[in-house]
Design a protein around this motif. Structure first.
Motif: not given
Length: 120
Positions: A42-68
């Motif tokens: 709740d401390e962060v305001e995101l203004s994203l372009t979803p069609e130009r955002l991809a995510d990645y998970q690895w290992g234990d899948r505990m985190m999701t990494f988002h990149h443009c």
């Protein structure tokens, strides 16, 4: 609140200035080269372009990494709330790449070194 964005500007965010950033040498952090700042969601305001955002998970899948997908910048990561094996609760976190803040003097922010490669 500071503003930040990926290189092309498709993914934007605002958050308080970090009191410190973390440099980790685990396999993904060292490859991405990010200095990260941790926030409650709740401390962060995101203004994203979803069609130009991809995510990645690895290992234990505990985190999701988002990149443009346009410029390739790793913008933010999401970690859910979880409980350690010792029963200690950890809150959900949003992790921002502090290198993407527009007006942050990173040289003035303390850097915490984490040995994620060897678990320490």
């Amino acid at each position: 609140m500071l503003r930040g964005s990926c290189h092309c500007g498709a993914q934007r965010f605002s958050a308080p200035a970090p009191q410190s950033v973390t440099s980790c040498n685990c396999s993904i952090c060292s490859k991405r080269g990010a200095l990260v700042a941790y926030y409650a969601p709740d401390e962060v305001e995101l203004s994203l372009t979803p069609e130009r955002l991809a995510d990645y998970q690895w290992g234990d899948r505990m985190m999701t990494f988002h990149h443009c997908t346009t410029c390739g910048c790793g913008v933010f990561d999401e970690a859910p709330a979880w409980t350690t094996d010792a029963g200690e609760g950890r809150p959900a976190r949003l992790v921002l790449n502090a290198r993407l803040f527009d007006d942050l003097d990173l040289a003035a922010v303390p850097v915490r070194q984490v040995d994620g490669r060897d678990g320490g």
